[in-house]
Write a protein that holds these residues in place. Sequence first.
Motif, PDB file in Angstrom:
ATOM      1  N   ARG A  94      21.064 -25.750  17.841  1.00 38.95           N
ATOM      2  CA  ARG A  94      20.102 -24.637  16.824  1.00 38.95           C
ATOM      3  C   ARG A  94      19.311 -25.241  17.211  1.00 38.95           C
ATOM      4  O   ARG A  94      18.572 -26.507  17.718  1.00 38.95           O
ATOM      5  N   HIS A  95      17.716 -24.612  17.939  1.00 34.80           N
ATOM      6  CA  HIS A  95      16.093 -25.578  18.650  1.00 34.80           C
ATOM      7  C   HIS A  95      14.955 -24.525  16.970  1.00 34.80           C
ATOM      8  O   HIS A  95      15.083 -23.448  17.572  1.00 34.80           O
ATOM      9  N   LEU A  96      14.955 -25.390  16.003  1.00 32.49           N
ATOM     10  CA  LEU A  96      14.100 -25.281  15.241  1.00 32.49           C
ATOM     11  C   LEU A  96      12.649 -24.465  15.988  1.00 32.49           C
ATOM     12  O   LEU A  96      11.699 -23.589  15.749  1.00 32.49           O
ATOM     13  N   GLN A  97      12.225 -24.329  17.774  1.00 34.24           N
ATOM     14  CA  GLN A  97      10.980 -24.834  17.872  1.00 34.24           C
ATOM     15  C   GLN A  97      11.180 -22.957  18.877  1.00 34.24           C
ATOM     16  O   GLN A  97      10.131 -22.071  19.446  1.00 34.24           O
ATOM     17  N   MET A  98      12.822 -22.862  19.120  1.00 35.07           N
ATOM     18  CA  MET A  98      12.756 -21.173  19.593  1.00 35.07           C
ATOM     19  C   MET A  98      13.461 -20.647  18.763  1.00 35.07           C
ATOM     20  O   MET A  98      14.957 -19.543  18.622  1.00 35.07           O
ATOM     21  N   LYS A 158      11.887 -14.803  29.934  1.00 32.45           N
ATOM     22  CA  LYS A 158      11.130 -13.981  30.352  1.00 32.45           C
ATOM     23  C   LYS A 158      10.594 -12.807  30.407  1.00 32.45           C
ATOM     24  O   LYS A 158       9.943 -11.208  30.262  1.00 32.45           O
ATOM     25  N   GLN A 159      12.221 -12.276  30.997  1.00 31.43           N
ATOM     26  CA  GLN A 159      11.942 -10.453  30.754  1.00 31.43           C
ATOM     27  C   GLN A 159      12.623 -10.110  29.652  1.00 31.43           C
ATOM     28  O   GLN A 159      11.939  -8.801  29.068  1.00 31.43           O
ATOM     29  N   LEU A 160      13.369 -10.885  28.154  1.00 38.77           N
ATOM     30  CA  LEU A 160      13.425 -10.299  27.212  1.00 38.77           C
ATOM     31  C   LEU A 160      11.810 -11.046  26.497  1.00 38.77           C
ATOM     32  O   LEU A 160      11.747 -11.360  25.261  1.00 38.77           O
ATOM     33  N   ASP A 184       7.405 -18.065  25.260  1.00 35.93           N
ATOM     34  CA  ASP A 184       7.535 -19.697  24.650  1.00 35.93           C
ATOM     35  C   ASP A 184       8.614 -20.333  24.891  1.00 35.93           C
ATOM     36  O   ASP A 184       8.788 -21.137  25.601  1.00 35.93           O
ATOM     37  N   SER A 185       9.586 -19.690  24.837  1.00 33.70           N
ATOM     38  CA  SER A 185      10.629 -19.800  25.175  1.00 33.70           C
ATOM     39  C   SER A 185      11.114 -21.103  26.678  1.00 33.70           C
ATOM     40  O   SER A 185      11.958 -21.937  26.925  1.00 33.70           O
ATOM     41  N   ALA A 186      11.072 -19.780  27.302  1.00 32.06           N
ATOM     42  CA  ALA A 186      11.024 -19.734  28.954  1.00 32.06           C
ATOM     43  C   ALA A 186      10.004 -21.377  29.923  1.00 32.06           C
ATOM     44  O   ALA A 186      10.810 -21.663  30.454  1.00 32.06           O
TER      45      ALA A 186
END
Length: 748
Positions: free
Chosen positions: A577-581, A622-624, A628-630
């Motif tokens: 789990r990534h809290l920034q994503m 990016k497609q979705l 920021d996560s990309a």
Amino acid sequence: MPIHVQYNQSQLLQRLSHPFNDYTGPARLLHNQLTDSTTFDVPGGHAIASGALTVTLLDHPEHSQTPASQATSQTTYSTTQTNAEPQTCWLNYELSASLSGTTIQARQQANKISGQASAHMQLTACLSAHPGNVIADTLATQLTTLPCIYSCEDVKALKPGESLALDTQGTLTVHTSIKWSELLCRNFHLFSRWLAQGELLDLSFNASLNADLEVSIEGGYQVIFARPVDTPRILYLSYVKSTSNSTQGTVNANITAKLSNREAFQVAYTAMVEAIFQRSEEEIEALTAHLPPNALPDQLLPIATALLKRLGLDKLEELKPRIKEIQQSLETSICTAAQSGVELSFYYHYHRVQMHQALLHLTVCDDALTPALHEATVAGTLMSQLDTHLKQVNVEQFFNQRITQQHHTRGFRFNVFSWQMMSREDTKFQVITQENIHGEVKLSGQGLRCYQDQTGEEKRQFYIDFEAAMPTFKAPVMVSMQDFDLTQTLAHSTYQDSLSEQAACQLADELAIWGLIQPGEVDTLAGQLYHKLKAQTDIQVTLTLTIPHDVFRNLLPTLANADSTLLSKALAAALPRHLQMPNCRANPLLRSAFYAPAFAHYLSADEPDAATLIELATTRLKQLRQYDSAHKERDWRSKSGPTLGRVMQMHPNIKADLDNLIAGMHKLNGHDTLNGDPEVLQAIYHLFDNMGSQHFYMRFFAYYLQLSLTELGYQHIALRNTGLIEFGAATARQAWLLSGVAPTRHSL
């Protein structure tokens, strides 16, 4: 060897001059011992030889011996005088000899080999005596013609209630210790590179590396021939044999490092100053020399303006005191580091044990006790030749078992100042072969792969436990993996002093991975966990997942013919789990939706490449519209947290490990025979035991097993997945038990 009498002569003569039936007293009427020992030198050491003769007067026939070592279990044979003459007396003779010694051979200045050995043999005869005979006359007669178990004729000549026995034991241990400090010192630059400090540290150190190897062999066997009182034409034979071979080796290394001199101190200080101020040390010194009350040259104004902004100051007068404060703080910190030092230790331990236990109770008539059968018995080879003598004997009890155990342990500990990190990995496997009287075998194997680590105050442990056991005996050449009941257990436990909000999120995500809550409840449960546990201490969480043998057998075809879709979904779900994503990494279902296509391409590629995987994942994000996560996934080297690139960097052999997992499941599901080799079980287990070697693999395997079961139409109740959360002081410990998906919501 001279024999010395060690008892009161007058008391002995008085007892020996009377017949047996004139003596009244305790059940153990007479127990006198003749003994002597001799010490002599051997190359590099010394040895001791000793012998003893013990004669005991009994009121009933018995043979009960405790072997000289723990390698064999105690054997007891006893008869009662139901049909014999009521007042028959019995003399028990024990003749024993022992040899033990130690030796030390120096090979080099710091290395030596030492050894210890011992051997013991005891011959026992329990003989009858007429109650009217004089004790001394009976002793003289029987000692002159004392029967021996090594004579087949003496065995056949035993009277009802009499017995002959042989007990032999031996041990051999060899130990060597090697110190390789100099070798480590020559390669110390590898340690400096491991610390990833480059030229920053100029280190003085003390280092030690030593290796220990120990080999030990223990063994022995016990044979008893006895003539039962109620069957005078039958001989009773008890045969017990045990051997144990052990090899273990240990390698230890300890390294302590410190900043060694003023030059190294200056290098560290300069690097840190320039990193903080983003200016050279010369520019900083020139600036502080011209700051108020002195006039500031024009060329230094841009530097002063930049530093004011960087340090969050408003006035030029505040700049010089702040710079001095930072410089002093750096000096103090580096001095503390030099005093605290860096400590690294690592170790490796290997232990292999092979044991053989055999027990045989049988009866044989006098005519059937051939010289060949007698010789095999007293030579300790009866079990290997039993099939040639089966028609001559009546087997009453049979046990023949071989056990092979292997244990590998490796780990390291790293201390920097007050921060600690450690890890330890254990690999164990045990194979048990049990044989019946017809030569059929029943095999079982048990493997354990365990990994534990500690980072700061957090401790983790996870393991995979595998068991394969045959429920019935079968001919060795016919045994295949289809004859085994298979059970698999995964477990994961964590311990931490307290629970932070971030740790609560990770715990909730872990519960979802192990099937203890619904994936959509992760965020809600994380808040509940933090609210209930934030004031608690000593929090321990234990998660287990067990596949029963009937379910595992039905699941094997699916695991052997692995579906790449299931594999890619499980890999994606297992990402941390990534809290920034929060939109794409918050729970297992979201991670599968966003990352599974990239993993599917990665697994199907002939030459899978981590960079391509990251690029595909970034494109899909990016497609979705997860820009920021990309961005974080693309620039993972400069971003913190468990990005996809960092996960792949920590697990570079994912494709190979998954191929091994599939190969292992394929062999478990196969019909090929084991060719009589029980260690094939170990080879199969080691194909997939890597699933217990790392946290990411453990998460993947737990989720993958659940996906596979769902694919077959199984409900969650087919799995035994449980969670236990314990917290609070030892005197007021509390616990929550979670089982399956549904109860979790109500348990809290």
